[in-house]
Design an enzyme around this catalytic site. Structure first.
Site, PDB file in Angstrom:
ATOM      1  N   SER A  93      -0.961  32.566 -29.899  1.00 57.88           N
ATOM      2  CA  SER A  93       0.433  32.160 -30.109  1.00 57.88           C
ATOM      3  C   SER A  93       0.660  31.833 -31.582  1.00 57.88           C
ATOM      4  O   SER A  93      -0.281  31.574 -32.330  1.00 57.88           O
ATOM      5  CB  SER A  93       0.748  30.929 -29.252  1.00 57.88           C
ATOM      6  OG  SER A  93       0.428  31.166 -27.898  1.00 57.88           O
ATOM      7  N   ASP A 149      -6.245  34.850 -32.315  1.00 56.47           N
ATOM      8  CA  ASP A 149      -5.282  33.756 -32.359  1.00 56.47           C
ATOM      9  C   ASP A 149      -5.210  33.185 -33.768  1.00 56.47           C
ATOM     10  O   ASP A 149      -6.116  33.386 -34.588  1.00 56.47           O
ATOM     11  CB  ASP A 149      -5.698  32.659 -31.374  1.00 56.47           C
ATOM     12  CG  ASP A 149      -4.535  31.793 -30.922  1.00 56.47           C
ATOM     13  OD1 ASP A 149      -3.454  31.880 -31.536  1.00 56.47           O
ATOM     14  OD2 ASP A 149      -4.706  31.013 -29.964  1.00 56.47           O
ATOM     15  N   ASP A 152      -3.981  26.258 -37.275  1.00 62.79           N
ATOM     16  CA  ASP A 152      -3.253  25.406 -38.204  1.00 62.79           C
ATOM     17  C   ASP A 152      -4.123  25.045 -39.405  1.00 62.79           C
ATOM     18  O   ASP A 152      -3.628  24.805 -40.493  1.00 62.79           O
ATOM     19  CB  ASP A 152      -2.777  24.135 -37.491  1.00 62.79           C
ATOM     20  CG  ASP A 152      -1.808  24.458 -36.362  1.00 62.79           C
ATOM     21  OD1 ASP A 152      -0.833  25.175 -36.616  1.00 62.79           O
ATOM     22  OD2 ASP A 152      -2.039  23.998 -35.228  1.00 62.79           O
ATOM     23  N   GLY A 163      -2.740  24.021 -32.065  1.00 65.48           N
ATOM     24  CA  GLY A 163      -1.815  23.307 -31.198  1.00 65.48           C
ATOM     25  C   GLY A 163      -0.539  22.859 -31.863  1.00 65.48           C
ATOM     26  O   GLY A 163       0.258  22.138 -31.272  1.00 65.48           O
ATOM     27  N   GLY A 164      -0.316  23.314 -33.126  1.00 65.91           N
ATOM     28  CA  GLY A 164       0.949  22.980 -33.781  1.00 65.91           C
ATOM     29  C   GLY A 164       2.146  23.500 -33.014  1.00 65.91           C
ATOM     30  O   GLY A 164       3.228  22.928 -33.062  1.00 65.91           O
ATOM     31  N   GLY A 165       1.921  24.591 -32.270  1.00 66.84           N
ATOM     32  CA  GLY A 165       2.985  25.167 -31.456  1.00 66.84           C
ATOM     33  C   GLY A 165       2.981  24.671 -30.026  1.00 66.84           C
ATOM     34  O   GLY A 165       3.798  25.112 -29.208  1.00 66.84           O
ATOM     35  N   GLU A 171      -4.529  28.265 -25.042  1.00 73.92           N
ATOM     36  CA  GLU A 171      -5.224  28.966 -26.115  1.00 73.92           C
ATOM     37  C   GLU A 171      -6.736  28.760 -26.002  1.00 73.92           C
ATOM     38  O   GLU A 171      -7.520  29.691 -26.194  1.00 73.92           O
ATOM     39  CB  GLU A 171      -4.724  28.461 -27.470  1.00 73.92           C
ATOM     40  CG  GLU A 171      -3.319  28.924 -27.817  1.00 73.92           C
ATOM     41  CD  GLU A 171      -2.801  28.314 -29.091  1.00 73.92           C
ATOM     42  OE1 GLU A 171      -1.883  28.900 -29.701  1.00 73.92           O
ATOM     43  OE2 GLU A 171      -3.283  27.240 -29.488  1.00 73.92           O
ATOM     44  N   LYS A 189      -4.080  28.011 -44.748  1.00 72.85           N
ATOM     45  CA  LYS A 189      -4.737  27.355 -43.614  1.00 72.85           C
ATOM     46  C   LYS A 189      -6.227  27.121 -43.836  1.00 72.85           C
ATOM     47  O   LYS A 189      -6.903  26.575 -42.974  1.00 72.85           O
ATOM     48  CB  LYS A 189      -4.530  28.209 -42.348  1.00 72.85           C
ATOM     49  CG  LYS A 189      -3.075  28.588 -42.068  1.00 72.85           C
ATOM     50  CD  LYS A 189      -2.207  27.364 -41.879  1.00 72.85           C
ATOM     51  CE  LYS A 189      -0.745  27.719 -41.640  1.00 72.85           C
ATOM     52  NZ  LYS A 189      -0.523  28.403 -40.379  1.00 72.85           N
TER      53      LYS A 189
END
Length: 297
Positions: A93, A149, A152, A163-165, A171, A189
């Site tokens: 994601s 994937d 961050d 997991g920022g999204g 995931e 990043k």
């Protein structure tokens, strides 16, 4: 009624049933002239000063353009090097994954690749469908050949914050069931240690009824602040695809062992999973500012 026009004068004359207004630029006064003799529009005349010819619209050369180019370069390189015909692919994601899906779709169209794609979120599912790729899941494809994937942040030891999204749990499940987990990101990043570039904290997915006790225990045991993530387009907190909440743990000191911290957080009742991906990624692709792609293992 008409006024002579020079390139430095703007005159707009309107004669409507409710009145006529003349707008004069360059020290011409604004005034109203009422004309009640007719109920129809008599004149509508616009004079405007001469303008320079318009140049073609061009996208400005900005840092954002460099970032997007870097994301695309990393994603394309990862797909080209790790996806083969007949593969079951875990689709991550985030913004960088959009380019990976573009490349997957291109391989299907131009090289007739047969791929099965397992999404990690609602966003990933929509990307797969909209690009005409074959949608699968872990019931039909329990073992994936590769998962691709974003992240961050990636440190020198290949520890990740994700997991920022808000998709960290799915995931991690998809990544854990792939033979190879590949990370794609732009140059921003990459860091020596977690918390250098990504300063919003470690995302922790929690059961809604337990968020307050979990928040309290994390702060007491590890310090810093565990902040309930609030939504921006709705009132209240962010709700994950699993109908849970997210705490962002903003740590003040870098732990000596991220693996130990991750395990201890996971032991707190109410915690579903964390955004710490420890010893999971096989390789990371970073799109750089100069258009090149660097890798890290």
């Amino acid at each position: 009624m008409f006024t002579s026009v020079t390139p430095r004068t703007l005159v707009v004359v309107r004669n409507l049933c409710t009145g006529t207004r003349c707008y004069h630029r360059h020290n011409l006064a604004l005034h109203d002239m009422r004309n009640r003799t007719s109920g129809i529009v008599r004149q509508f005349l616009i004079f405007h000063r001469l303008k320079q010819p318009k140049l073609p619209n061009k996208q400005p050369f900005t840092t954002m353009n460099l970032v997007e180019q870097a994301k695309q370069a990393a994603a394309y390189a990862a797909v080209d090097n790790h996806v083969k015909d007949g593969f079951a692919v875990g689709v991550g994601s985030g913004s960088t994954v959009v380019y990976a899906v573009d490349r997957l779709a291109e391989l299907v169209k131009t090289k007739n690749f047969k791929l099965e794609c397992v999404p990690t979120s609602f966003q990933a599912r929509e990307l797969i469908i909209s690009n005409g790729l074959k949608l699968s899941d872990l019931e039909r494809s329990p073992v994936l050949d590769v998962a691709i994937d974003g992240a961050d942040e990636v440190d020198k030891d290949m520890n990740l914050i994700k997991g920022g999204g808000g998709c960290l749990t799915q995931e991690k499940i998809v990544a854990a069931n792939a033979k190879s987990f590949i990370v794609i990101a732009d140059y921003r990043k990459r860091s020596a240690q977690l918390g250098t570039q990504w300063t919003k904290g470690v995302p922790i997915e929690v059961i809604p009824m337990a968020y307050k006790p979990v928040q309290k225990k994390i702060q007491e045991k590890f310090g810093g602040k565990a902040v309930l993530r609030m939504a921006k387009a709705k009132a209240g907190p962010v709700v994950t695809d699993n109908s849970n909440l997210i705490l962002d743990w903003q740590f003040t000191e870098v732990p000596s062992s991220w693996q130990n911290v991750n395990q201890e957080i996971m032991m707190i009742p109410g915690v579903v999973d964390t955004g710490l991906f420890i010893n999971m990624a096989e390789k990371a692709y970073f799109g750089m500012e100069d258009g090149q792609v660097e890798t890290q293992e």
